[in-house]
Design a protein around this motif. Structure first.
Motif, PDB file in Angstrom:
ATOM      1  N   UNK A  72       0.794  -1.231   0.000  1.00  0.00           N
ATOM      2  CA  UNK A  72       0.000   0.000   0.000  1.00  0.00           C
ATOM      3  C   UNK A  72       0.826   1.282   0.000  1.00  0.00           C
ATOM      4  N   UNK A  73       2.071   1.214   0.464  1.00  0.00           N
ATOM      5  CA  UNK A  73       2.883   2.420   0.520  1.00  0.00           C
ATOM      6  C   UNK A  73       4.346   2.080   0.706  1.00  0.00           C
ATOM      7  N   UNK A  74       5.158   3.133   0.822  1.00  0.00           N
ATOM      8  CA  UNK A  74       6.590   2.929   1.031  1.00  0.00           C
ATOM      9  C   UNK A  74       6.844   2.415   2.446  1.00  0.00           C
ATOM     10  N   UNK A  75       7.988   1.769   2.627  1.00  0.00           N
ATOM     11  CA  UNK A  75       8.360   1.288   3.948  1.00  0.00           C
ATOM     12  C   UNK A  75       9.030  -0.068   3.890  1.00  0.00           C
ATOM     13  N   UNK A  76       9.337  -0.620   5.064  1.00  0.00           N
ATOM     14  CA  UNK A  76       9.987  -1.914   5.176  1.00  0.00           C
ATOM     15  C   UNK A  76       8.931  -3.017   5.236  1.00  0.00           C
ATOM     16  N   UNK A  77       9.198  -4.101   4.535  1.00  0.00           N
ATOM     17  CA  UNK A  77       8.267  -5.221   4.478  1.00  0.00           C
ATOM     18  C   UNK A  77       9.017  -6.531   4.743  1.00  0.00           C
ATOM     19  N   UNK A  78       8.293  -7.500   5.290  1.00  0.00           N
ATOM     20  CA  UNK A  78       8.810  -8.853   5.476  1.00  0.00           C
ATOM     21  C   UNK A  78       7.903  -9.802   4.709  1.00  0.00           C
ATOM     22  N   UNK A  79       8.502 -10.618   3.840  1.00  0.00           N
ATOM     23  CA  UNK A  79       7.756 -11.557   3.015  1.00  0.00           C
ATOM     24  C   UNK A  79       8.048 -12.977   3.479  1.00  0.00           C
ATOM     25  N   UNK A  80       7.007 -13.748   3.720  1.00  0.00           N
ATOM     26  CA  UNK A  80       7.170 -15.147   4.111  1.00  0.00           C
ATOM     27  C   UNK A  80       6.401 -16.020   3.131  1.00  0.00           C
ATOM     28  N   UNK A  81       7.043 -17.092   2.694  1.00  0.00           N
ATOM     29  CA  UNK A  81       6.439 -17.999   1.716  1.00  0.00           C
ATOM     30  C   UNK A  81       6.328 -19.396   2.297  1.00  0.00           C
ATOM     31  N   UNK A  82       5.257 -20.089   1.935  1.00  0.00           N
ATOM     32  CA  UNK A  82       5.094 -21.499   2.299  1.00  0.00           C
ATOM     33  C   UNK A  82       4.484 -22.241   1.117  1.00  0.00           C
ATOM     34  N   UNK A 132      12.116 -15.906   6.053  1.00  0.00           N
ATOM     35  CA  UNK A 132      11.523 -14.599   5.751  1.00  0.00           C
ATOM     36  C   UNK A 132      12.501 -13.704   4.992  1.00  0.00           C
ATOM     37  N   UNK A 133      11.958 -12.929   4.084  1.00  0.00           N
ATOM     38  CA  UNK A 133      12.761 -12.022   3.270  1.00  0.00           C
ATOM     39  C   UNK A 133      12.386 -10.587   3.626  1.00  0.00           C
ATOM     40  N   UNK A 134      13.382  -9.776   3.878  1.00  0.00           N
ATOM     41  CA  UNK A 134      13.137  -8.373   4.191  1.00  0.00           C
ATOM     42  C   UNK A 134      13.484  -7.516   2.991  1.00  0.00           C
ATOM     43  N   UNK A 135      12.602  -6.572   2.677  1.00  0.00           N
ATOM     44  CA  UNK A 135      12.865  -5.657   1.571  1.00  0.00           C
ATOM     45  C   UNK A 135      12.218  -4.308   1.867  1.00  0.00           C
ATOM     46  N   UNK A 136      12.630  -3.296   1.119  1.00  0.00           N
ATOM     47  CA  UNK A 136      12.140  -1.939   1.322  1.00  0.00           C
ATOM     48  C   UNK A 136      11.519  -1.427   0.039  1.00  0.00           C
ATOM     49  N   UNK A 137      10.313  -0.893   0.162  1.00  0.00           N
ATOM     50  CA  UNK A 137       9.684  -0.186  -0.954  1.00  0.00           C
ATOM     51  C   UNK A 137       9.977   1.293  -0.753  1.00  0.00           C
ATOM     52  N   UNK A 138      10.679   1.874  -1.696  1.00  0.00           N
ATOM     53  CA  UNK A 138      11.059   3.276  -1.576  1.00  0.00           C
ATOM     54  C   UNK A 138       9.968   4.185  -2.145  1.00  0.00           C
ATOM     55  N   UNK A 139       9.843   5.407  -1.621  1.00  0.00           N
ATOM     56  CA  UNK A 139       8.776   6.304  -2.084  1.00  0.00           C
ATOM     57  C   UNK A 139       8.942   6.673  -3.552  1.00  0.00           C
ATOM     58  N   UNK A 140       7.838   6.867  -4.218  1.00  0.00           N
ATOM     59  CA  UNK A 140       7.839   7.324  -5.609  1.00  0.00           C
ATOM     60  C   UNK A 140       6.528   8.037  -5.875  1.00  0.00           C
ATOM     61  N   UNK A 141       6.600   9.048  -6.688  1.00  0.00           N
ATOM     62  CA  UNK A 141       5.397   9.771  -7.093  1.00  0.00           C
ATOM     63  C   UNK A 141       5.315   9.731  -8.615  1.00  0.00           C
ATOM     64  N   UNK A 142       4.211  10.188  -9.133  1.00  0.00           N
ATOM     65  CA  UNK A 142       4.068  10.244 -10.579  1.00  0.00           C
ATOM     66  C   UNK A 142       3.105   9.205 -11.108  1.00  0.00           C
ATOM     67  N   UNK A 143       3.010   9.154 -12.449  1.00  0.00           N
ATOM     68  CA  UNK A 143       2.000   8.334 -13.108  1.00  0.00           C
ATOM     69  C   UNK A 143       2.218   6.840 -12.858  1.00  0.00           C
ATOM     70  N   UNK A 144       3.477   6.395 -12.872  1.00  0.00           N
ATOM     71  CA  UNK A 144       3.727   4.961 -12.714  1.00  0.00           C
ATOM     72  C   UNK A 144       3.299   4.469 -11.341  1.00  0.00           C
ATOM     73  N   UNK A 145       3.637   5.225 -10.299  1.00  0.00           N
ATOM     74  CA  UNK A 145       3.251   4.835  -8.946  1.00  0.00           C
ATOM     75  C   UNK A 145       1.735   4.793  -8.800  1.00  0.00           C
ATOM     76  N   UNK A 146       1.058   5.775  -9.387  1.00  0.00           N
ATOM     77  CA  UNK A 146      -0.402   5.804  -9.321  1.00  0.00           C
ATOM     78  C   UNK A 146      -1.013   4.653 -10.113  1.00  0.00           C
ATOM     79  N   UNK A 147      -0.404   4.334 -11.250  1.00  0.00           N
ATOM     80  CA  UNK A 147      -0.935   3.260 -12.093  1.00  0.00           C
ATOM     81  C   UNK A 147      -0.924   1.926 -11.371  1.00  0.00           C
ATOM     82  N   UNK A 148       0.122   1.672 -10.587  1.00  0.00           N
ATOM     83  CA  UNK A 148       0.234   0.385  -9.911  1.00  0.00           C
ATOM     84  C   UNK A 148      -0.719   0.250  -8.728  1.00  0.00           C
ATOM     85  N   UNK A 149      -1.475   1.285  -8.450  1.00  0.00           N
ATOM     86  CA  UNK A 149      -2.532   1.197  -7.436  1.00  0.00           C
ATOM     87  C   UNK A 149      -3.912   1.103  -8.078  1.00  0.00           C
ATOM     88  N   UNK A 150      -3.952   1.150  -9.424  1.00  0.00           N
ATOM     89  CA  UNK A 150      -5.213   1.140 -10.158  1.00  0.00           C
ATOM     90  C   UNK A 150      -5.661  -0.300 -10.418  1.00  0.00           C
TER      91      UNK A 150
END
Length: 236
Positions: free
Chosen positions: A99-109, A121-139
């Protein structure tokens, strides 16, 4: 069986909020004898479970249209691995998975056979972004279009913009729109045979004509060909 099989989820350590996240899930036989395993290693079939824990809570990766496919099995020899691309974009309800930028932990089974395996578990970071592409991926229409590798609803303009933007998101958007999707062009744009095979394995069913065309383009790379075909190969 639990001592011979391992499950691994690999994603980029950092990913912009204007990029669709594509991961690789791998089921490996680390033992000394062959093992027959569940071969439905993908999100559409529903056997693979990936939970994403982030700043706003936990969401489960899903597919807008659950597959109704028969059980599939494959034999993994010692040192062999079954790999597949996973598009980590949405929940089963087509909601954004991140839903937004920040740190995430992904677990798979995954129910590889009589037992269910869990990946580290895998840790990754979604970095902030603005503009058309970021908005499109929420559509919703764009999300469903990328997942189905086709243009749905009112997504055409946004997909065209994503296809021109570069990176793996551009490859997924190109598959959806059919623009510049000659197999050779896709392989070059995606960054090589393994990258395009990973993207195609995540969104294209084996019956899609583009699947066969891409298979010919990546046939010279054994690992890429195996990823696309959903068949085992020697662990890299």
């Amino acid at each position: 069986m639990s001592g011979t099989l391992t499950l691994t989820l690999t994603v980029p350590a950092r990913s912009g909020s204007d990029q669709a996240l594509l991961g690789v899930v791998a089921l490996a036989n680390t033992g000394t004898g062959p093992v027959t395993v569940n071969a439905r290693l993908n999100l559409p079939d529903g056997d693979l479970v990936i939970d994403v824990d982030g700043p706003t809570g936990t969401l489960r990766a899903g597919w807008p249209w659950p597959a109704d496919s028969l059980p599939r099995e494959v034999e993994l020899g010692p040192g062999e691995v079954l790999e597949a691309g996973v598009l980590l974009l949405c929940t089963a309800a087509s909601q954004p998975l991140f839903p937004g930028a920040g740190a995430y932990i992904l677990t798979a089974s995954y129910p590889a056979g009589p037992i269910t395996l869990e990946a580290e578990p895998v840790r990754m970071v979604r970095t902030p972004a603005t503009g058309a592409a970021a908005a499109a991926l929420r559509d919703r229409d764009v999300i469903q279009s990328l997942a189905s590798a086709s243009v749905l609803g009112q997504a055409a303009a946004a997909l065209a913009a994503l296809a021109a933007d570069g990176g793996m998101t551009a490859t997924l958007a190109a598959l959806a729109t059919g623009a510049g999707t000659a197999a050779a062009d896709l392989t070059t744009a995606a960054g090589g045979p393994i990258a395009v095979a990973t993207a195609a394995s995540a969104v294209l069913p084996a019956t899609d004509p583009r699947h066969a065309e891409i298979a010919l383009a990546v046939a010279g790379d054994a690992r890429a060909a195996s990823i696309l075909a959903g068949s085992p190969h020697r662990a890299p």
